[in-house]
Design a protein around this motif. Structure first.
Motif, PDB file in Angstrom:
ATOM      1  N   HIS A   1       5.763   0.469  -9.132  1.00  0.00           N
ATOM      2  CA  HIS A   1       6.443   0.659  -7.857  1.00  0.00           C
ATOM      3  C   HIS A   1       7.418   1.817  -7.985  1.00  0.00           C
ATOM      4  O   HIS A   1       8.112   1.964  -8.988  1.00  0.00           O
ATOM      5  CB  HIS A   1       7.179  -0.610  -7.415  1.00  0.00           C
ATOM      6  CG  HIS A   1       8.151  -1.146  -8.416  1.00  0.00           C
ATOM      7  ND1 HIS A   1       7.819  -2.104  -9.335  1.00  0.00           N
ATOM      8  CD2 HIS A   1       9.452  -0.841  -8.651  1.00  0.00           C
ATOM      9  CE1 HIS A   1       8.872  -2.387 -10.089  1.00  0.00           C
ATOM     10  NE2 HIS A   1       9.878  -1.640  -9.699  1.00  0.00           N
ATOM     11  N   ASP A   2       7.431   2.667  -6.959  1.00  0.00           N
ATOM     12  CA  ASP A   2       8.328   3.818  -6.965  1.00  0.00           C
ATOM     13  C   ASP A   2       8.921   4.092  -5.584  1.00  0.00           C
ATOM     14  O   ASP A   2       9.471   5.163  -5.340  1.00  0.00           O
ATOM     15  CB  ASP A   2       7.609   5.064  -7.486  1.00  0.00           C
ATOM     16  CG  ASP A   2       6.420   5.475  -6.619  1.00  0.00           C
ATOM     17  OD1 ASP A   2       6.226   4.872  -5.540  1.00  0.00           O
ATOM     18  OD2 ASP A   2       5.688   6.396  -7.019  1.00  0.00           O
ATOM     19  N   GLY A   3       8.793   3.110  -4.682  1.00  0.00           N
ATOM     20  CA  GLY A   3       9.299   3.271  -3.330  1.00  0.00           C
ATOM     21  C   GLY A   3       8.271   3.765  -2.343  1.00  0.00           C
ATOM     22  O   GLY A   3       8.473   3.663  -1.131  1.00  0.00           O
ATOM     23  N   SER A   4       7.147   4.306  -2.831  1.00  0.00           N
ATOM     24  CA  SER A   4       6.078   4.758  -1.942  1.00  0.00           C
ATOM     25  C   SER A   4       5.006   3.674  -1.844  1.00  0.00           C
ATOM     26  O   SER A   4       4.980   2.735  -2.636  1.00  0.00           O
ATOM     27  CB  SER A   4       5.470   6.065  -2.453  1.00  0.00           C
ATOM     28  OG  SER A   4       4.841   5.865  -3.711  1.00  0.00           O
ATOM     29  N   ALA A   5       4.111   3.827  -0.869  1.00  0.00           N
ATOM     30  CA  ALA A   5       3.060   2.819  -0.646  1.00  0.00           C
ATOM     31  C   ALA A   5       1.916   3.068  -1.628  1.00  0.00           C
ATOM     32  O   ALA A   5       0.942   3.768  -1.325  1.00  0.00           O
ATOM     33  CB  ALA A   5       2.565   2.873   0.794  1.00  0.00           C
TER      34      ALA A   5
END
Length: 329
Positions: A122-126
């Motif tokens: 997870h990195d904040g993007s979809a």
């Protein structure tokens, strides 16, 4: 006759929910557990309980005899251990290899392997199924990444029909023992979280995940990964809104800065190392979760599996309502 399915980890949160969902759809179910004397999760369920230990090859061969569909659910789910290599990583990785080898020996037709969005990251993007996490510090995350890679290597080498499903943080009913995820919600219910972390978890109802597993076995494409999650994450404030909808009176605690959470986690780990009681917060968790949203693109599962998860706010309300009912029993 309907297909015979083996569900490993059948007394766990997802495993037990999956057993119930399979029975409701008319499948014959063999419930694999390590403790066959633990009958409470199976009260009223028309399934066969069998001994399954992923590191016991003979037990795997017996459990898989005649099985047509394997749902490989069992895994060590914990973020802290005094010996993470022995307690988390090795059982998950080696257990994956052995159960798939046993499935090949038994001639199993289809394997649905339960991984985790931990293997996506997870990195904040979809993020979608093409993403692979490179995180190696947190032992649970590392075990899920390595285990899924081993699963794909084994499936290819053995010629197994396999799909992997990658659930996010599962909450909801049928939790005879609280997972770390459900335990976090329970600590909020019991007002044991004095500071609000800047965590944004992606919650999904365990019943929706169980349905996703069944649809993956029925209509999934061999060699594919499927994310089973919600498309938006939930903040601590979202959690409080959900629990207040069930039982009003919860207030937002003071926000915890990263440095303070790291200090708390260090103390938790030090106490755990002395007393053996698992740390409820670890430094690797703070590094993983603080300030980062867990967002996923679930379009593939929606298109190919008909995956339709409950909205995250409804998921959380129902999960807290379940915990209140459980506490009253």
């Amino acid at each position: 006759m309907s297909k015979l399915c083996l569900v490993t980890g059948a007394n766990g949160h997802l495993g037990n929910t999956l057993v119930r969902a399979l029975l409701a759809e008319g499948y014959r179910v063999r419930a694999g557990v390590r403790d066959t004397s633990d009958t409470e999760p199976f009260a009223g369920l028309d399934c066969q309980r069998v001994y399954v230990e992923l590191l016991d090859e003979a037990a795997l061969d017996r459990a898989l005899d005649g099985v047509e569909v394997l749902f490989q659910v069992a895994a060590a789910f914990r973020h802290w251990s005094a010996d993470p290599e022995a307690d988390i990583i090795t059982p998950n990785v080696q257990g994956t290899r052995l159960v798939l080898q046993a499935a090949a020996r038994a001639g199993v037709e289809r394997v649905v392997y339960v991984s985790s969005v931990a293997a996506v990251g997870h990195d904040g993007s979809a993020l979608d199924e093409t993403s692979w996490n490179e995180e190696v510090e947190n032992p649970y995350y590392r075990s899920k990444i390595l285990s899924e890679r081993v699963a794909w290597e084994a499936a290819q080498a053995l010629g197994l029909w396999m799909v992997s499903v990658l659930p996010s943080a599962m909450v909801g009913p049928n939790a005879s023992r609280l997972t770390d995820t459900m335990g976090f919600l329970e600590s909020i219910r019991q007002r044991q979280v004095p500071l609000a972390p800047d965590f944004h978890f992606n919650f999904v109802d365990v019943r929706d995940v169980a349905q996703g597993l069944i649809r993956a076995a029925q209509s999934g494409r061999a060699g594919q990964r499927y994310i089973l999650a919600n498309e938006r994450s939930s903040s601590f404030a979202d959690l409080l809104r959900a629990i207040n909808a069930v039982s009003p009176g919860y207030r937002q605690p003071a926000r915890a800065p990263r440095w303070l959470l790291m200090c708390v986690a260090w103390l938790q780990e030090a106490q755990a190392g002395l007393g053996g009681r698992p740390a409820r917060l670890t430094r690797s968790q703070v590094r993983l979760f603080q300030g980062v949203r867990q967002e996923y693109d679930t379009g593939k599962a929606r298109r190919e599996l008909g995956f339709q998860p409950r909205p995250s706010d409804a998921v959380l309300r129902e999960a807290f309502a379940y915990l209140w009912r459980r506490a009253d029993q």
